[in-house]
Scaffold this active site. Sequence first.
Site, PDB file in Angstrom:
ATOM      1  N   GLU A 169       0.797  -1.225   0.000  1.00 58.59           N
ATOM      2  CA  GLU A 169       0.000   0.000   0.000  1.00 58.59           C
ATOM      3  C   GLU A 169       0.833   1.281   0.000  1.00 58.59           C
ATOM      4  OE1 GLU A 169      -3.279   0.052  -0.333  1.00 58.59           O
ATOM      5  OE2 GLU A 169      -3.372  -2.133  -0.374  1.00 58.59           O
ATOM      6  N   SER A 196     -49.727 -25.728  43.130  1.00 57.29           N
ATOM      7  CA  SER A 196     -49.363 -25.895  44.547  1.00 57.29           C
ATOM      8  C   SER A 196     -48.111 -25.139  44.948  1.00 57.29           C
ATOM      9  CB  SER A 196     -49.191 -27.379  44.859  1.00 57.29           C
ATOM     10  OG  SER A 196     -50.446 -28.033  44.850  1.00 57.29           O
TER      11      SER A 196
END
Length: 589
Positions: free
Chosen positions: A86, A468
Amino acid sequence: MILLKRTLQFLIICALLALITLLSLYYYVKSDIPSVQVLKNVQLQTPMQVFTKDGLLINQFGEKRRIPVTIDQIPEPLLQAFLATEDNRFYDHIGIDPIGIVRSALVLISTGEKKQGASTITMQLARNFFLTREKAYIRKVKEIFIAIHIENLLSKDEIFELYLNKIELGNRAFGIGAAAQVYYGKELKELTLAQMAMIAGLPKAPSALNPIRNPKRAKARRNVVLGRMLDEKYISRAQYNEATNQPITAYFHGAEIDLYAPYISEMVRAEMVSRYGIDKAYNSGFKVYTSVESNIQQAAQTALVNNLHAYDMRHGFRGPEAILWDPQTEPTPSDSKLLNILKEANELGPLKAAAVLNISDRSAEVILKSGERTTLTWDNLKWARKFITRYRQSFAPETASDILTPGMQIWLRKNDDNSYILSQIPEAASAIVSLDPQDGRIKAIVGGYSFEQSQYNRAVQAKRQVGSNIKPFIYSAALEKGYTLASILNDAPINQWDKSQGVAWRPKNSPAIYNGPIRIRRALAQSKNVISVRLLRGVGLQRTADHLLKFGFADEDINRSESLALGSASITPLELARGMSTFANGGHL
């Protein structure tokens, strides 16, 4: 002498014209040049990660995959690969590369095409943060001035580090840390030279040069990068030859999830989006640590799945998922054809799709979606009595043909001894919550059998009648009123005329056994329904309801009728677990 003087005058005039042009361009675009001060405290878009209490990754959310790294964490060959490809003069120029610009201009003059952009790493950083990728001269001018500003603000290493963390590298990977994980499932330090060169070649065209989408072009680009590294003497000829001969090994890797717990991660995602909005939640790099303990969570998930399957097996075998062919009229399809059919099966949890090939007396040969062939033994088949109703199953099978026939598509799962057992998708649903009663933190939570099957989180969304489970709260109201465990109540049937319904209300014990006068202690142990009703009457309906609210239940969920004593209130498992933990926490919510 006159020629030298005129040449010098010409050069000075050219320099002045160039300076005037440069200043004119600067003032022309000055108003459009953004401030680069934001780069000092830049917040890269990083996905939100969700962890267990002990640091295992549960999930991550975000549009962009990014794993920020510092420059000292990046292997030198990877840095060299980017520099060689680059911007090899990066550490020598001031943000623009005059040599590159002249070379690009010569190419433009000679060919009439913009084949070389002459962008330095700093200019690319300027474009990535502040500009678009539009190929226009005015954009390039802005890019140059922004790059010079950046060079005055940041050091070379800071610029390089930002660039390597910002660049797009395909497959939603942004930055080299994410690219290493997405393409190779590795950390940067684990990459080979060939893999580093592959990543360094991606910025030019992340989609077109992608090793997953286009391995042939990606390999050619990788070798160009290696050639540039060789030219710049970053690698030797032997290293170049070895790396260029390496095959393409990239394939898509998802996030490295340490503990798959989707119901938890969805709870966190929803909470974070509610607090911060979707954009900030997904892209601000939040690391969310839950109170969940990984070993307990894993045990809870395994227990829920195993117990649902055990419950389901006790109710019988409901038959195959599908019939793929009729063995009486059709030949057995080829393995490739069967695998094409099976790949459409949506496997859930531990279940694996399979097709029955052959049946023996007490075994069956099958082929799995993965292509594996295996034999189901009688021990892994004999449970499959035919399902008739919830309460009835057919006779116990005597041979494999009583259960299966060739052509059936069935489900299998791994047994404790790692063999495959005939299975099916459970029809029942379930949830688990585990809390620390001292501080209320969730240690484990499972919202259902499979998140893929249903995203409905039964642990926190399903308000079901508690039955219950309500009795400890009813009894605690009685104890607060003055009853003791030795108090005696009459365990006898209740008949009460309900004028609004026009019938008598007759709550019953289950089983319907009545013992006459008994102590509360025994009534609770035996879960006597009529005693629970008598206690509610003794305390008072409103006072009992108010007492239940102290356990964190919502007022609208506590119905004001005597059926409350039998558990008619609808409460989520998480709310119920929180209420129960109050007893273990000395009465404190």
